[in-house]
Design a protein around this motif. Structure first.
Motif, PDB file in Angstrom:
ATOM      1  N   SER A 104       0.769  -1.165  -0.088  1.00  0.00           N
ATOM      2  CA  SER A 104      -0.174  -0.117   0.085  1.00  0.00           C
ATOM      3  C   SER A 104       1.051   1.435   0.090  1.00  0.00           C
ATOM      4  O   SER A 104       0.463   2.151  -0.611  1.00  0.00           O
ATOM      5  N   MET A 105       1.805   1.260   0.954  1.00  0.00           N
ATOM      6  CA  MET A 105       2.897   2.343   0.750  1.00  0.00           C
ATOM      7  C   MET A 105       3.571   2.656  -0.557  1.00  0.00           C
ATOM      8  O   MET A 105       3.754   3.781  -0.823  1.00  0.00           O
ATOM      9  N   LYS A 106       3.859   1.413  -1.136  1.00  0.00           N
ATOM     10  CA  LYS A 106       4.752   1.575  -2.379  1.00  0.00           C
ATOM     11  C   LYS A 106       3.801   2.376  -3.367  1.00  0.00           C
ATOM     12  O   LYS A 106       4.119   3.062  -4.197  1.00  0.00           O
ATOM     13  N   SER A 107       2.443   1.746  -3.494  1.00  0.00           N
ATOM     14  CA  SER A 107       1.369   2.262  -4.291  1.00  0.00           C
ATOM     15  C   SER A 107       1.211   3.818  -3.987  1.00  0.00           C
ATOM     16  O   SER A 107       1.046   4.570  -4.909  1.00  0.00           O
ATOM     17  N   PHE A 108       1.176   4.120  -2.830  1.00  0.00           N
ATOM     18  CA  PHE A 108       0.870   5.680  -2.298  1.00  0.00           C
ATOM     19  C   PHE A 108       1.950   6.276  -2.900  1.00  0.00           C
ATOM     20  O   PHE A 108       1.768   7.339  -3.571  1.00  0.00           O
ATOM     21  N   CYS A 109       3.389   5.820  -2.714  1.00  0.00           N
ATOM     22  CA  CYS A 109       4.583   6.702  -3.295  1.00  0.00           C
ATOM     23  C   CYS A 109       4.501   6.723  -4.692  1.00  0.00           C
ATOM     24  O   CYS A 109       4.776   7.697  -5.449  1.00  0.00           O
ATOM     25  N   ASP A 110       4.036   5.717  -5.439  1.00  0.00           N
ATOM     26  CA  ASP A 110       4.246   5.748  -6.941  1.00  0.00           C
ATOM     27  C   ASP A 110       3.113   6.785  -7.390  1.00  0.00           C
ATOM     28  O   ASP A 110       3.198   7.539  -8.182  1.00  0.00           O
ATOM     29  N   ASN A 111       1.970   6.903  -6.684  1.00  0.00           N
ATOM     30  CA  ASN A 111       1.002   7.945  -7.057  1.00  0.00           C
ATOM     31  C   ASN A 111       1.383   9.283  -6.721  1.00  0.00           C
ATOM     32  O   ASN A 111       1.196  10.143  -7.407  1.00  0.00           O
ATOM     33  N   GLN A 112       2.172   9.288  -5.625  1.00  0.00           N
ATOM     34  CA  GLN A 112       2.626  10.503  -5.236  1.00  0.00           C
ATOM     35  C   GLN A 112       3.591  11.229  -6.192  1.00  0.00           C
ATOM     36  O   GLN A 112       3.615  12.470  -6.416  1.00  0.00           O
ATOM     37  N   GLU A 113       4.440  10.371  -6.777  1.00  0.00           N
ATOM     38  CA  GLU A 113       5.327  10.578  -7.909  1.00  0.00           C
ATOM     39  C   GLU A 113       4.633  11.104  -9.212  1.00  0.00           C
ATOM     40  O   GLU A 113       5.029  12.070  -9.683  1.00  0.00           O
ATOM     41  N   LYS A 114       3.519  10.326  -9.712  1.00  0.00           N
ATOM     42  CA  LYS A 114       2.992  10.778 -10.724  1.00  0.00           C
ATOM     43  C   LYS A 114       2.405  11.922 -10.460  1.00  0.00           C
ATOM     44  O   LYS A 114       2.049  12.782 -11.585  1.00  0.00           O
TER      45      LYS A 114
END
Length: 182
Positions: A104-114
């Protein structure tokens, strides 16, 4: 004998002594928990080991950093989340929680980068920015029509002076708007 250079793919070893001091073996210097927090934000890999036993205590030290941040007023974790997390200890689902939270945190960080990338492309691709630019243009065009010379018959006397002053003020405002639009 010179120290062997550290492989950049290996984590930096941080030794924690009984007196709670942290020693960075890469820089040969004592550091603080805040330094470790900054290293984490900078995506530097490190491992904290107990200087006496050699045990890996990275988890405990990272938890300590979170606790210190939470108690200093930088609250990131909502109470409801903390309650739910505590309730999962001893639960039959406990073994699944770490991998779920990590994903979940990796997904959140990916979305934050996008999201950062989207903002980085500038306002030109943002539909709200385009609407704002269009509205500013309409506003500016409206003021130009009001300020355009010869559009209205000029009144005589004091009213004429007041109108001239108003036009000068409007022209100054238009210049400011034009500068903001660029």
């Amino acid at each position: 004998m010179a120290a062997r250079p550290r492989d950049p793919d290996e984590p930096i070893i941080i030794k924690k002594y009984a007196n709670r001091r942290l020693y960075n073996t890469d820089s040969s210097s004592y550091i603080t928990l805040e330094t470790l927090a900054q290293m984490t934000r900078d995506n530097q890999e490190f491992q904290v080991v107990d200087a006496k036993s050699g045990d890996d205590i990275t988890h405990q030290v990272l938890t300590q950093i979170i606790m210190d941040s939470e108690s200093s007023g930088e609250q990131l974790l909502p109470v409801s989340f903390l309650r739910q997390l505590i309730s999962l200890y001893g639960n039959s689902m406990q073994a699944l929680v770490p991998s779920y939270l990590d994903a979940s945190m990796k997904s959140f960080c990916d979305n934050q980068e996008k999201l950062r990338d989207s903002f980085g492309k500038g306002l030109s691709e943002n539909p709200f920015a385009k609407m704002a630019q269009h509205n500013m243009k309409m506003f500016a065009d409206g003021w130009r029509a009001v300020l355009a010379p010869g559009q209205q018959a000029s009144p005589k006397g004091k009213d004429s002076d007041d109108l001239a002053e108003l036009r000068a003020q409007m022209a100054a405002m238009q210049d400011k708007l034009d500068k903001l639009d660029k």
